[in-house]
Design an enzyme around this catalytic site. Structure first.
Site, mmCIF file in Angstrom:
data_model
loop_
_atom_site.group_PDB
_atom_site.id
_atom_site.type_symbol
_atom_site.label_atom_id
_atom_site.label_comp_id
_atom_site.label_asym_id
_atom_site.label_seq_id
_atom_site.Cartn_x
_atom_site.Cartn_y
_atom_site.Cartn_z
ATOM 1 N N LYS A 34 -16.250 43.459 -19.941
ATOM 2 C CA LYS A 34 -15.387 42.921 -18.379
ATOM 3 C C LYS A 34 -13.724 43.014 -18.984
ATOM 4 O O LYS A 34 -12.964 42.959 -18.334
ATOM 5 C CB LYS A 34 -15.919 41.617 -17.955
ATOM 6 C CG LYS A 34 -17.262 42.836 -17.241
ATOM 7 C CD LYS A 34 -18.177 40.986 -16.922
ATOM 8 C CE LYS A 34 -19.199 42.120 -16.047
ATOM 9 N NZ LYS A 34 -20.515 41.091 -16.328
ATOM 10 N N GLN B 131 -21.453 34.604 -16.887
ATOM 11 C CA GLN B 131 -22.584 35.754 -17.721
ATOM 12 C C GLN B 131 -24.257 35.028 -17.376
ATOM 13 O O GLN B 131 -24.162 34.562 -18.296
ATOM 14 C CB GLN B 131 -21.725 36.611 -18.924
ATOM 15 C CG GLN B 131 -22.471 37.817 -19.278
ATOM 16 C CD GLN B 131 -22.570 39.136 -18.727
ATOM 17 O OE1 GLN B 131 -20.901 39.041 -18.072
ATOM 18 N NE2 GLN B 131 -23.573 39.216 -18.258
ATOM 19 N N ASP C 71 -18.003 37.726 -8.082
ATOM 20 C CA ASP C 71 -19.003 38.311 -7.663
ATOM 21 C C ASP C 71 -19.294 38.368 -6.799
ATOM 22 O O ASP C 71 -20.881 39.162 -6.350
ATOM 23 C CB ASP C 71 -20.447 37.722 -9.237
ATOM 24 C CG ASP C 71 -20.811 38.913 -10.190
ATOM 25 O OD1 ASP C 71 -19.790 39.577 -10.785
ATOM 26 O OD2 ASP C 71 -21.346 38.244 -11.054
#
Ligand code: NDP
Length: 284
Positions: A52, A96, A119
């Site tokens: 990422k 995460q 997200d």
């Protein structure tokens, strides 16, 4: 069979982000910034987090990794996320998963400020999303819609089946397809005779998390098949999906491979979301 190449679509979307990021930089004196929080030493998570960061850098965005020790307390982690919420220089926050078992993922996720929720998975973000007014959309389903749009696959009027009903993939996927005017059936582990549904569908999105669950005989001729599943992403393992891709040639109209299908789109959509959040927060 048309191979729906997520790497190629990703490349084009990332290229389209570069001028937006340049423009943001010239107006704000800094690049959009994604903060990634990782707790503990899970090797797969460490690979995802590094990927990422690299992806952010590839389009000129900034990413910082906040690597926290595995025995951090819930309060300490909450405080850490609050600090990022209040940091004017941070536009997107991503925690995460999975987290170590002593931490509540639910509680941690809800600590992320919705206007920095890259997200799109906090309850507030999902609320806006399901009400049809998304701040940002969950990355994987939005990435699937970008693949369909790139290949000019008209979703309107299709009979679509989504296999899997998680908040991350299945439910928002069904919503996006419905908003695009498909007629959607959402299947799950309690569906009686899954293939009864998949065999009739024009478009099947498989997100069951079961390696090689479906193959040629489970789809109708000329169906469009999107495989969200990822299995074996650890070092040295063969990456496989929920669909037996090698059987599909000559039978279905189009399909995503694994790897190289939906996977790259998830990260690219994360970049898009971060850019959008940065623009929204700063008014530019
Ligand atoms: P979850 O485990 O949260 O959800 C799986 C869903 O599939 C559940 O709704 C479950 O039903 C359903 N299901 C399980 N087995 C069957 C079955 N035999 N028949 C029908 N339905 C079934 O997984 P996620 O949604 O988080 O992820 C799904 C897959 O996608 C995983 O392989 C994951 O690794 C991958 N993934 C890939 C991403 C990418 O970037 N490509 C991003 C995110 C996930 P029930 O609700 O009844 O339990």
């Amino acid at each position: 069979m048309l191979i729906l190449d997520g790497k190629e679509v990703s490349k084009q979307i990332r290229a389209s982000l570069v001028p937006r990021i340049e423009s943001f930089k010239s107006k704000n004196g800094r690049a959009p910034h994604l903060a990634v929080v990782i707790v503990g030493e899970d090797p797969a998570s460490q690979i995802y987090v590094r990927n990422k960061k690299k992806a952010c850098e590839s389009v000129g965005m900034t990413s910082t990794i906040h690597a926290l020790r595995a025995d951090i307390t819930q309060n300490e982690l909450t405080e850490m996320i609050e600090t990022l919420n209040n940091d004017e220089g941070v536009d997107g926050i991503l925690v995460q998963f999975p987290l170590p078992k002593h931490l509540s993922s639910h509680e941690v996720l809800q600590t992320v400020s919705p206007d920095k929720d890259a997200d799109g998975l906090t309850y507030k973000s999902l609320g806006y999303f399901f009400a049809g007014k998304p701040l940002v959309s969950p990355c994987t389903p939005k990435g699937v819609m970008s693949i369909l749009a790139h290949y000019k696959i008209k979703v309107e009027g299709l009979n679509a089946v989504v296999v899997g009903r998680s908040n991350i993939v299945g439910k928002p996927m069904a919503t996006l397809l419905s908003e695009a005017n498909a007629t959607v059936t959402l299947c799950h582990s309690k569906t009686k005779d899954l293939v009864e549904f998949t065999r009739k569908a024009d478009l099947v999105v498989v997100a069951a998390g079961k390696v090689h669950l479906l193959g040629k005989d489970d789809f109708k001729k000329d169906a469009i098949v999107i495989d969200v599943g990822i299995h074996g992403s650890g070092q040295g393992q063969k990456v496989q999906g929920d669909v037996r891709f090698s059987e599909l040639q000559g039978w279905v109209k189009a399909a995503t491979p694994v790897p190289g299908g939906v996977g790259p789109m998830t990260i690219t959509t994360l970049l898009e979301n971060t850019c959008l959040l940065a623009e929204n927060r700063t008014g530019r």
